[in-house]
Design a protein around this motif. Structure first.
Motif, mmCIF file in Angstrom:
data_model
loop_
_atom_site.group_PDB
_atom_site.id
_atom_site.type_symbol
_atom_site.label_atom_id
_atom_site.label_comp_id
_atom_site.label_asym_id
_atom_site.label_seq_id
_atom_site.Cartn_x
_atom_site.Cartn_y
_atom_site.Cartn_z
ATOM 1 N N GLU A 63 0.701 -1.063 -0.172
ATOM 2 C CA GLU A 63 -0.023 -0.164 0.137
ATOM 3 C C GLU A 63 0.932 1.249 0.179
ATOM 4 O O GLU A 63 1.760 1.166 0.859
ATOM 5 N N ALA A 64 0.301 2.238 -0.974
ATOM 6 C CA ALA A 64 1.250 3.287 -0.938
ATOM 7 C C ALA A 64 0.848 4.145 0.236
ATOM 8 O O ALA A 64 -0.356 4.451 0.371
ATOM 9 N N SER A 65 1.703 5.203 0.617
ATOM 10 C CA SER A 65 1.396 6.381 1.577
ATOM 11 C C SER A 65 0.565 7.255 0.972
ATOM 12 O O SER A 65 0.756 7.521 -0.138
ATOM 13 N N GLY A 66 -0.470 7.893 1.779
ATOM 14 C CA GLY A 66 -1.185 9.181 1.207
ATOM 15 C C GLY A 66 -0.177 10.000 0.855
ATOM 16 O O GLY A 66 0.843 10.359 1.397
ATOM 17 N N SER A 67 -0.714 10.930 -0.115
ATOM 18 C CA SER A 67 0.000 12.022 -0.655
ATOM 19 C C SER A 67 0.500 13.076 0.320
ATOM 20 O O SER A 67 1.574 13.532 0.280
ATOM 21 N N GLY A 68 -0.474 13.332 1.392
ATOM 22 C CA GLY A 68 -0.117 14.404 2.509
ATOM 23 C C GLY A 68 0.400 13.597 3.588
ATOM 24 O O GLY A 68 0.523 14.470 4.569
ATOM 25 N N ALA A 69 0.618 12.333 3.659
ATOM 26 C CA ALA A 69 0.954 11.618 4.713
ATOM 27 C C ALA A 69 2.521 11.668 4.963
ATOM 28 O O ALA A 69 3.393 11.661 4.093
ATOM 29 N N PRO A 70 3.037 12.067 6.172
ATOM 30 C CA PRO A 70 4.473 12.256 6.086
ATOM 31 C C PRO A 70 5.144 10.917 6.350
ATOM 32 O O PRO A 70 4.485 9.983 6.496
ATOM 33 N N GLU A 71 6.314 10.936 5.552
ATOM 34 C CA GLU A 71 7.193 9.600 5.530
ATOM 35 C C GLU A 71 7.826 9.371 7.052
ATOM 36 O O GLU A 71 8.249 10.277 7.733
ATOM 37 N N PRO A 72 8.033 8.185 7.203
ATOM 38 C CA PRO A 72 8.546 7.808 8.550
ATOM 39 C C PRO A 72 10.017 8.017 8.513
ATOM 40 O O PRO A 72 10.609 8.008 7.529
ATOM 41 N N SER A 73 10.447 8.343 9.974
ATOM 42 C CA SER A 73 11.806 8.973 9.821
ATOM 43 C C SER A 73 12.617 7.627 9.768
ATOM 44 O O SER A 73 12.292 6.556 9.772
ATOM 45 N N ALA A 74 13.992 7.891 9.599
ATOM 46 C CA ALA A 74 14.883 6.727 9.306
ATOM 47 C C ALA A 74 15.001 5.903 10.401
ATOM 48 O O ALA A 74 15.058 4.463 10.291
ATOM 49 N N GLY A 75 14.857 6.221 11.882
ATOM 50 C CA GLY A 75 14.720 5.238 12.848
ATOM 51 C C GLY A 75 13.557 4.573 13.043
ATOM 52 O O GLY A 75 13.630 3.307 13.140
ATOM 53 N N HIS A 76 12.328 5.081 12.649
ATOM 54 C CA HIS A 76 11.053 4.401 12.689
ATOM 55 C C HIS A 76 11.163 3.228 11.506
ATOM 56 O O HIS A 76 10.660 2.302 11.570
ATOM 57 N N ASP A 77 11.708 3.591 10.477
ATOM 58 C CA ASP A 77 11.786 2.841 9.180
ATOM 59 C C ASP A 77 12.707 1.646 9.396
ATOM 60 O O ASP A 77 12.290 0.566 8.633
ATOM 61 N N GLU A 78 13.730 1.709 10.437
ATOM 62 C CA GLU A 78 14.629 0.718 10.502
ATOM 63 C C GLU A 78 13.968 -0.344 11.419
ATOM 64 O O GLU A 78 14.267 -1.495 11.521
ATOM 65 N N ASP A 79 13.146 0.042 12.383
ATOM 66 C CA ASP A 79 12.400 -0.925 13.319
ATOM 67 C C ASP A 79 11.670 -2.124 12.970
ATOM 68 O O ASP A 79 12.095 -3.381 13.360
ATOM 69 N N PRO A 80 10.968 -2.275 11.985
ATOM 70 C CA PRO A 80 10.303 -3.369 11.308
ATOM 71 C C PRO A 80 11.253 -4.398 10.779
ATOM 72 O O PRO A 80 11.160 -5.521 10.911
ATOM 73 N N ALA A 81 12.020 -3.847 9.976
ATOM 74 C CA ALA A 81 13.186 -4.701 9.412
ATOM 75 C C ALA A 81 14.081 -5.299 10.405
ATOM 76 O O ALA A 81 14.459 -6.435 10.400
ATOM 77 N N ARG A 82 14.271 -4.569 11.582
ATOM 78 C CA ARG A 82 15.093 -4.996 12.517
ATOM 79 C C ARG A 82 14.386 -6.106 13.275
ATOM 80 O O ARG A 82 14.918 -7.303 13.824
ATOM 81 N N MET A 83 13.096 -5.960 13.427
ATOM 82 C CA MET A 83 12.303 -6.912 14.149
ATOM 83 C C MET A 83 11.943 -8.338 13.411
ATOM 84 O O MET A 83 12.237 -9.313 13.866
ATOM 85 N N VAL A 84 11.703 -8.226 11.943
ATOM 86 C CA VAL A 84 11.923 -9.311 11.201
ATOM 87 C C VAL A 84 13.216 -10.058 11.130
ATOM 88 O O VAL A 84 13.006 -11.305 11.315
ATOM 89 N N ARG A 85 14.202 -9.379 10.803
ATOM 90 C CA ARG A 85 15.467 -9.955 10.997
ATOM 91 C C ARG A 85 15.864 -10.464 12.325
ATOM 92 O O ARG A 85 16.193 -12.120 12.215
ATOM 93 N N GLY A 86 15.499 -10.079 13.465
ATOM 94 C CA GLY A 86 15.843 -10.610 14.694
ATOM 95 C C GLY A 86 14.827 -11.925 14.989
ATOM 96 O O GLY A 86 15.306 -12.934 15.618
#
Length: 239
Positions: free
Chosen positions: A93-116
């Protein structure tokens, strides 16, 4: 003189079964965090109980031990990530045009969770494979994953397909899990776009073969389920 009536809602007493379910759910979520962070062998039942706000005895009142608790976490993940609306062939799903993009820190958390959790899963598989009783419980969970792919394969099955649905489902599961192994080892990476292309070629080979090559996303995680975990976190925050 009339007594004033209380305007507060009456307190609803939870049944013992409801309390037990709430305790079990809290321990399962705490275990997911602990296994993801510390690994299967590194996580302790006492630490998991403390994170959930209970004593170690609460763990043994609800689970037979660490292995059974890990199986409960697997069930939780299968329900959350492989629910009825799960479609591994669909574009994220694409983010809404007006929705702010997640910060780098928040963006890394899911990847770290899945890897862990992926690394913890490898530890658990090695343990279960040496246990004649535990291996049957593991196989039952893997079959849930294969069955989920079976539903996807059956829905998109072309009329001239000769492979049985269950064999296509096994190949789809093998592709996803193999992509995960490559990513966890660091040997290679298959991003989500390429993985979707591979899965579509297993479901509808002729149609998918005519599709253009997928555009590789340099910022995409090579681990499956990262985007879905990110969405679950976002939905939880929004609610």
């Amino acid at each position: 003189m009339d007594r004033p009536h209380s305007t507060s809602a009456p307190r609803v007493r939870r049944s013992r079964a409801e309390q037990k379910r709430e305790t079990r759910d809290a321990l399962t979520v705490a275990a997911l965090v602990a296994f993801t962070r510390d690994g299967y062998h590194g996580a302790s039942l006492e630490g998991i109980a403390n994170e959930a706000g209970f004593s170690k005895g609460a763990v043994y009142s609800n689970f037979g031990g660490k292995a059974e608790l890990f199986l409960a976490v697997m069930d939780y993940n299968l329900g959350a990530l492989r629910g009825a609306d799960w479609d591994p062939l669909a574009m994220p799903e694409a983010s809404g045009s007006g929705a702010p993009e997640p910060s780098a820190g928040h963006d890394e958390d899911p990847a770290r969770m899945v890897r862990g959790f992926g690394l913890a899963m490898l530890e658990f598989i090695a343990t279960a494979a040496r246990d004649d009783t535990l291996i049957h419980s593991l196989r039952a969970r893997v079959q849930v994953l294969i069955d989920a792919y079976g539903r996807v394969a059956a829905a998109g099955r072309p009329d001239d397909e000769e492979l049985p649905v269950d064999e296509v489902a096994q190949l789809m599961a093998a592709l996803e899990q193999g992509a995960t192994m490559l990513a966890l080892s660091g040997a290679a990476s298959i991003d989500s776009a390429l993985l979707r292309t591979g899965l579509r070629r297993l479901v509808t080979p002729a149609a998918a073969a005519n599709e253009p090559s997928p555009v590789r996303d340099a910022h995409a995680s090579p681990l499956p389920d990262v985007e879905r975990v990110r969405r679950l976190i976002r939905d939880t925050i929004d609610s």
